[in-house]
Design a protein around this motif. Sequence first.
Motif, short mmCIF file in Angstrom:
data_model
loop_
_atom_site.label_atom_id
_atom_site.label_comp_id
_atom_site.label_asym_id
_atom_site.label_seq_id
_atom_site.Cartn_x
_atom_site.Cartn_y
_atom_site.Cartn_z
N GLN A 58 8.40 -29.07 -14.79
CA GLN A 58 9.17 -28.42 -15.84
C GLN A 58 10.11 -27.39 -15.22
O GLN A 58 9.88 -26.88 -14.12
N PRO A 59 11.21 -27.03 -15.90
CA PRO A 59 12.14 -26.03 -15.36
C PRO A 59 11.58 -24.62 -15.52
O PRO A 59 10.75 -24.35 -16.38
N ILE A 60 12.09 -23.71 -14.67
CA ILE A 60 11.72 -22.31 -14.76
C ILE A 60 12.94 -21.48 -14.35
O ILE A 60 13.71 -21.88 -13.47
N VAL A 61 13.15 -20.34 -15.02
CA VAL A 61 14.28 -19.46 -14.75
C VAL A 61 13.73 -18.11 -14.27
O VAL A 61 12.88 -17.50 -14.93
N LEU A 62 14.25 -17.66 -13.13
CA LEU A 62 13.91 -16.36 -12.58
C LEU A 62 15.07 -15.41 -12.89
O LEU A 62 16.19 -15.61 -12.42
N GLY A 63 14.78 -14.38 -13.68
CA GLY A 63 15.84 -13.50 -14.16
C GLY A 63 16.32 -12.52 -13.10
O GLY A 63 15.54 -11.98 -12.31
N CYS A 64 17.64 -12.26 -13.11
CA CYS A 64 18.24 -11.26 -12.23
C CYS A 64 19.60 -10.89 -12.79
O CYS A 64 20.42 -11.77 -13.07
N ARG A 65 19.83 -9.58 -12.96
CA ARG A 65 21.15 -9.11 -13.39
C ARG A 65 21.45 -7.81 -12.64
O ARG A 65 20.59 -6.92 -12.57
N VAL A 66 22.67 -7.73 -12.11
CA VAL A 66 23.03 -6.62 -11.23
C VAL A 66 24.24 -5.89 -11.80
O VAL A 66 25.14 -6.50 -12.37
N GLU A 67 24.23 -4.56 -11.61
CA GLU A 67 25.38 -3.74 -11.97
C GLU A 67 25.92 -3.08 -10.71
O GLU A 67 25.16 -2.70 -9.82
N GLY A 68 27.24 -2.95 -10.65
CA GLY A 68 27.86 -2.33 -9.50
C GLY A 68 29.33 -2.66 -9.43
O GLY A 68 29.86 -3.49 -10.18
N THR A 69 30.01 -1.99 -8.51
CA THR A 69 31.45 -2.19 -8.35
C THR A 69 31.72 -3.62 -7.86
O THR A 69 31.18 -4.03 -6.82
N PRO A 70 32.50 -4.39 -8.61
CA PRO A 70 32.77 -5.77 -8.16
C PRO A 70 33.73 -5.77 -6.97
O PRO A 70 34.41 -4.76 -6.71
N PRO A 71 33.80 -6.88 -6.27
CA PRO A 71 33.00 -8.08 -6.50
C PRO A 71 31.58 -7.93 -5.95
O PRO A 71 31.37 -7.30 -4.93
N VAL A 72 30.62 -8.53 -6.69
CA VAL A 72 29.21 -8.50 -6.30
C VAL A 72 28.76 -9.93 -6.02
O VAL A 72 28.93 -10.82 -6.86
N ARG A 73 28.22 -10.14 -4.86
CA ARG A 73 27.71 -11.46 -4.46
C ARG A 73 26.19 -11.47 -4.58
O ARG A 73 25.52 -10.57 -4.09
N ILE A 74 25.66 -12.49 -5.27
CA ILE A 74 24.22 -12.59 -5.50
C ILE A 74 23.69 -13.83 -4.79
O ILE A 74 24.24 -14.93 -4.94
N THR A 75 22.63 -13.65 -4.06
CA THR A 75 21.91 -14.76 -3.43
C THR A 75 20.42 -14.56 -3.68
O THR A 75 19.98 -13.54 -4.21
N TRP A 76 19.63 -15.58 -3.29
CA TRP A 76 18.18 -15.52 -3.48
C TRP A 76 17.47 -15.82 -2.17
O TRP A 76 17.97 -16.58 -1.33
N ARG A 77 16.32 -15.19 -2.00
CA ARG A 77 15.44 -15.46 -0.87
C ARG A 77 14.10 -15.97 -1.37
O ARG A 77 13.60 -15.52 -2.41
N LYS A 78 13.55 -16.90 -0.60
CA LYS A 78 12.19 -17.38 -0.87
C LYS A 78 11.37 -17.16 0.39
O LYS A 78 11.71 -17.67 1.46
N ASN A 79 10.32 -16.34 0.24
CA ASN A 79 9.46 -15.98 1.39
C ASN A 79 10.29 -15.39 2.53
O ASN A 79 10.04 -15.65 3.71
N GLY A 80 11.33 -14.59 2.18
CA GLY A 80 12.13 -13.91 3.17
C GLY A 80 13.28 -14.72 3.73
O GLY A 80 14.05 -14.19 4.54
N VAL A 81 13.44 -15.97 3.35
CA VAL A 81 14.49 -16.85 3.88
C VAL A 81 15.48 -17.14 2.75
O VAL A 81 15.08 -17.47 1.62
N GLU A 82 16.77 -17.04 3.07
CA GLU A 82 17.79 -17.27 2.05
C GLU A 82 17.76 -18.72 1.56
O GLU A 82 17.67 -19.66 2.36
N LEU A 83 17.83 -18.86 0.22
CA LEU A 83 17.87 -20.19 -0.38
C LEU A 83 19.30 -20.73 -0.35
O LEU A 83 20.24 -20.03 -0.76
#
Length: 807
Positions: A58-83
């Motif tokens: 089944q699908p699952i969504v991990l929430g994340c929302r960031v505030e800050g001066t743009p541009p803002v780049r968002i990435t994810w890590r799994k167990n310390g390694v970038e996805l």
Amino acid sequence: MAAPRAAPPRSPPAPRRLRLLLPLLLPLLLPAPSDGLGHSAELAFAVEPSDDVAVPGQPIVLGCRVEGTPPVRITWRKNGVELLESTHSTLLANGSLMIHHFRLDRGGSPSDEGDYECVAQNRFGLVVSRKARIQAATMSDFHVHPQATVGEEGGVARFQCQIHGLPKPLITWEKNRVPIDTDNERYTLLPKGVLQITGLRAEDSGVFHCVASNIASVRVSHGARLTVSGSGSGAYKEPMILVGPENLTLTVHQTAVLECVATGNPRPIVSWSRLDGRPIGVEGIQVLGTGNLIISDVTVQHSGVYVCAANRPGTRVRRTAQGRLVVQAPAEFVQHPQSISRPAGTTAMFTCQAQGEPPPHVTWLKNGQVLGPGGHVRLKNNNSTLTISGIGPEDEAIYQCVAENSAGSSQASARLTVLWAEGLPGPPLNVQAVSLSPTEVRVSWNEPLVNTKEIIGYVLHIRKAADPPELEYQEAVSKNTFQHLVSDLEPSTAYSFYIKAYTPRGASSASAPVLASTLGEAPAPPPLSVRVLGGSSLQLLWEPWPRLAQHEGGFKLFYRPASRASFTGPVLLPPTVSSYNLSQLDPTTVYEVKLLAYNQHGEGNATVRFVSLRGASERTALSPPCDCRKEEPTNQTSTTGIVIGIHIGVTCIIFCVLFLLFGQRGRVLLCKDVENQLSPPQGPRSPRDPSILALNGAGRGERGRDKKRVDMKELEQLFPPAGAAGQPDPRPVQDPGDPALCEETQFSMLPLEGFSLLEEMTSEAKAPFAGPAAALPPQDGGPGFLSEGQATRASTAPAAQPAHSGQ
């Protein structure tokens, strides 16, 4: 086994619903954006991912929302390694991560279980969210099935089942394949999988099943039959606890269930208390069934040992059982780090304090990378304080404080801005440090290459090379001086130096640091004290100097009878030794002891002591060891006898003091009268008169121009008159009115316990009155010594060869 059935719908508990609604309420509660772009200037998380359980496939969504001066780049890590981007997961527009088909580690495909972090970055730095643990929903088989039970009418029956699952399974019960009536007050269902039936009746007989369900599966246990027999005999039965509370470890906001099932005739009364005596309270507390304690929304204050007591009504007969409740709390911040701006070359400090149960561990991140101590970075107070000294452009970043314990983690961030003024001078050049002496180093430099007109002075930064930067100190230098003498340094020590140029607008960057070591020198004289151990042994004591070991040093000990010309030694001792014993000494001989410290630069000055054992041996003879024996204790102690004894003792002391005072006064008057009759007229006595100095405890006698001169304070103790203790007195018995006897009496009556007293021959000053004894020369027995405050006199007996041992 019954066919699988859908789990009953369950709404999330109130705290979880609140966490889900909080991100929607934050925009309404937070102040308006501070910049014209509609974004907060600080890079921070408005929504962070949270722990969750996913259903495989089944699908699952991990929430994340960031505030800050743009541009803002968002990435994810799994167990310390970038996805990396893939078709298996998608980064949504708001920064959340969607996994289309959650998978387990089967058939070689990687599992999606693990710890996930959301990473946000803009031109000011990088921040990392808290870790969110994602696990797959599971359901194991029952490892405890309910067991068949037989009970009497009016008695108690209990069924239990146990099963593991994620999320925690919901347990329900069936009787004869029909869900039991939860409105029946005699039926108690505990969340941990226990069914209690009190006041048994014949209609309670049947087959009971345990049903466990969660989002992964539904499972039904084996059946267990309850048989209810006829009514009991009604005979008295002692109260007994069938099941007591278990030890529990929970997280705050969960529900604690402490079970207690008791039987007896008459039916016992169940009560609860805390072992530490604190009240249990009433808020969120309820008793379920006949004695189960339920604590809703537990807090850390609920931790403790709980005691269940079963009391027989109307009596003090009771039985008890106890269980420990441990409540853990995730890490939360008491003080968040604050963003700061500091000029280049100064010190920046961030403070972050977190609490939790167990106490959380704090780590720091710089732009998402773990920051450890070293160089100009220091962590203090259990990592709660981050200090960065001598900041430069490379230190400008976003710093995060991460607090974590077994119950959860939390993070907070702050930004460091390094201020750099235009037109500042460059760093001073060609910095050199030259050691001039054991305590001085000369530091020289050249002025910077650019922007030197506005320089108002220089600041030299100094610290020991082995010390941390916060122990650094500074010395100011005028703008026209390009060298500086640093003094008051420690010998044989490495120091670090660097320099900055200052203008009205700020400081230059630091010069390259230089190292210089001060010159070495011979060590100072060690402080030496002497302790008498007995009639023929001494102990020499001094402070150990471990630092001597770094310079190939130690101690040298010399000793000899004072009448001999040569020393025994040296006895070489390591720098860590702080005492040495000399034994088998002659108690009638004065010894000279000399101790000095040495290192690779030479020997230091020696500390000399003159020592005699005569005083110790005399006190031992006069006061033999007490052969004290403990008296048999009496049955009664007479208070009256004790009071009478005290009064008698005080009275005796008063009479003795009065007798001594009047007797001494009369004797002094007699001596004065005789002296006035016999002595010719004399001028006023000089303040340097030996007898006066001796009576004042500060005499400094001289034996003649050809005598050896040593420490005068010790010589005052070391040369007694002829007729010392232990020597025959050649003088005839004198009349009590003889003034020489009066002079001798003045010396012998000095009560100087604990002080050194000099007794000097006064033959020259007193020759007309002392009689034949005054003309006797002093004996050449060598110096005498006052051991432990008692005046002793030298002996002419030959000295024995001493033996010694080190400690």
